[in-house]
Write a protein that holds these residues in place. Sequence first.
Motif, short mmCIF file in Angstrom:
data_model
loop_
_atom_site.label_atom_id
_atom_site.label_comp_id
_atom_site.label_asym_id
_atom_site.label_seq_id
_atom_site.Cartn_x
_atom_site.Cartn_y
_atom_site.Cartn_z
N PRO A 96 23.11 -58.98 -22.02
CA PRO A 96 22.19 -59.37 -20.94
C PRO A 96 20.74 -58.99 -21.22
CG PRO A 96 23.53 -57.49 -20.28
CD PRO A 96 24.11 -58.00 -21.56
N ARG A 97 20.51 -58.12 -22.18
CA ARG A 97 19.13 -57.76 -22.52
C ARG A 97 18.34 -58.97 -23.02
NH1 ARG A 97 20.55 -52.32 -25.86
NH2 ARG A 97 22.44 -53.52 -26.18
N TRP A 98 19.05 -59.92 -23.59
CA TRP A 98 18.37 -61.13 -24.06
C TRP A 98 17.85 -61.98 -22.90
CZ3 TRP A 98 16.28 -62.17 -28.48
CH2 TRP A 98 16.76 -61.57 -29.65
N MET A 99 18.29 -61.68 -21.69
CA MET A 99 17.81 -62.44 -20.53
C MET A 99 16.44 -61.96 -20.03
SD MET A 99 20.18 -64.55 -20.48
CE MET A 99 19.52 -65.53 -19.14
N VAL A 100 15.99 -60.82 -20.55
CA VAL A 100 14.70 -60.28 -20.11
C VAL A 100 13.79 -59.92 -21.28
CG1 VAL A 100 15.59 -59.40 -17.92
CG2 VAL A 100 15.69 -57.94 -19.94
N LYS A 101 14.29 -59.98 -22.49
CA LYS A 101 13.51 -59.60 -23.67
C LYS A 101 13.65 -60.67 -24.74
CE LYS A 101 12.38 -55.31 -22.34
NZ LYS A 101 11.00 -54.79 -22.25
N GLY A 102 12.77 -60.59 -25.73
CA GLY A 102 12.84 -61.51 -26.86
C GLY A 102 11.79 -62.59 -26.78
N THR A 103 11.52 -63.23 -27.92
CA THR A 103 10.48 -64.26 -27.98
C THR A 103 10.80 -65.45 -27.09
OG1 THR A 103 10.05 -63.59 -30.28
CG2 THR A 103 9.13 -65.67 -29.55
N TRP A 104 12.08 -65.80 -26.97
CA TRP A 104 12.41 -66.96 -26.15
C TRP A 104 12.05 -66.74 -24.69
CZ3 TRP A 104 17.14 -68.61 -23.24
CH2 TRP A 104 17.84 -67.53 -22.68
#
Length: 497
Positions: A96-104
């Motif tokens: 779920p961290r990818w839902m708030v972080k990352g270039t996208w």
Amino acid sequence: MRPLILYLLLFILVNRVYGNRHFRLGRRENGNLGAPGAFEDNETPAPKWFSQKLDHSNPSDLRTWNQRYYMNDSFYDYEDPGPIFLMIGGEGPADPRWMVKGTWIEYAKLFKALCFNLEHRYYGESRPTTDLSVKNLQFLSSQQALADLANFINAMNQKLKLRKNVKWMVFGGSYPGSLAAWLRMKYPHLVYGAVSSSAPLLAKVDFMEYFQVVVKALREKTGGDDCVNHLKEGMQQVDMMLKANPEVIEKEFKVCSPFQGVSANDLKNFFNSIADDFADLVQYNEDNRFSVDEKYKNVTINTVCKILTDSEGNKAAYKKLAEFNAITLEKSHETCMDYNYGKMINELRAVEWKENTGGARQWMYQTCTEFGFYQTSSGAADIFGNHFDLDFFVQQCMDIFGQKYNLDFIRNAVAWTNTKYGALDIEVTRVVYVQGSVDPWHALGILKTQDNGAPAIYINGTAHCANMYSPSDNDSTELTEARVEIQQFLDSWLREP
């Protein structure tokens, strides 16, 4: 896709792989894509569940199961709706961290996108069957995963009453990077564009090029042959001392059990483990993955090569290899190196979900039935010794899943995969392929812009999926420019009528 197929898949990424650090086969414990950054629990969205079909190839099969996904609509304007961004899950639990972080996410803020992340079937909490027996694993394939994504897109279009011309843009890194390109190719009426990062689009049984890139990266990052020469010398010394003084190697490399009476496959596992230390080092060199312990952020090609080439104390080359091995053991919270082949096979034979939360058995099955991706020593035998050749990996397929999964079976499966998707001759538009020169997986990817206009970005000096992580002050100019170039492609596609 080891440091896999990948791996994604995986999320993650620590060196403890498959319960034994020596066993990677192209992926880490929770996949090849790392976590994008530190976070607070209250920042990440709660999981949602989608009723998914079990077998998309059989319309009369009405069985369903619950697939996990995440949603972030904090940037989305329902009154003036923008595009839909979908991150594709891979060979490990969805994070779920990818839902708030990352270039996208930075792109999503810019384009006011609604964001989804769909977990890959058979990984994490997305469990279509009661167990992971070979009979039940028949529903685990990239083709079924693509159909899952298409079904999900159709369902969300209806559930959220999205306008007919809504543009879905998909994102994926490593194996999901391949899925992103294949999804755009197979379902162009559903997916408008794709960002395919570090994607191995060519399935290959003997991925000997992997360690060739590892050796090349060691040379290029250190500006010469010294590091590689010391690595080669150390491997040769380990080989000789195993025959003459095995107790010395037992002590230096902190093995879990003595070498007396071990099998040939045990020794292959041992050598594969040492090589994997360098595979892991190179594949994720200087990226911006989230590290549980920040003291390991400085374990890079340059710092490890400094250990290997340090002349102070006139330390033997094998002792320097053991010093690096000790770092990786500590980093992965292991007290000893477990190279026991039989134990590894027994762990991968377990069919219960509770024994396979990281996805080890599942990804192994996909390599045996679709991709290969076996990072053998064949391409760099002069450096690592030819201790883990193709036969070693094929034997694992047969020992885990049955004698049917022999070399001929795997070769036919890989050929079918390449025929089905087109491999490096894939015909698809509005896909941007992103690869890094330090990432060994670029050897199986598209590096040049295609005749059909699908652009390619090749970033010198960067590792696996580096463009996907949040920007850092330490990023190279080329990496920074690549993120901007991807943004420009997205902007161009989204402006199309």
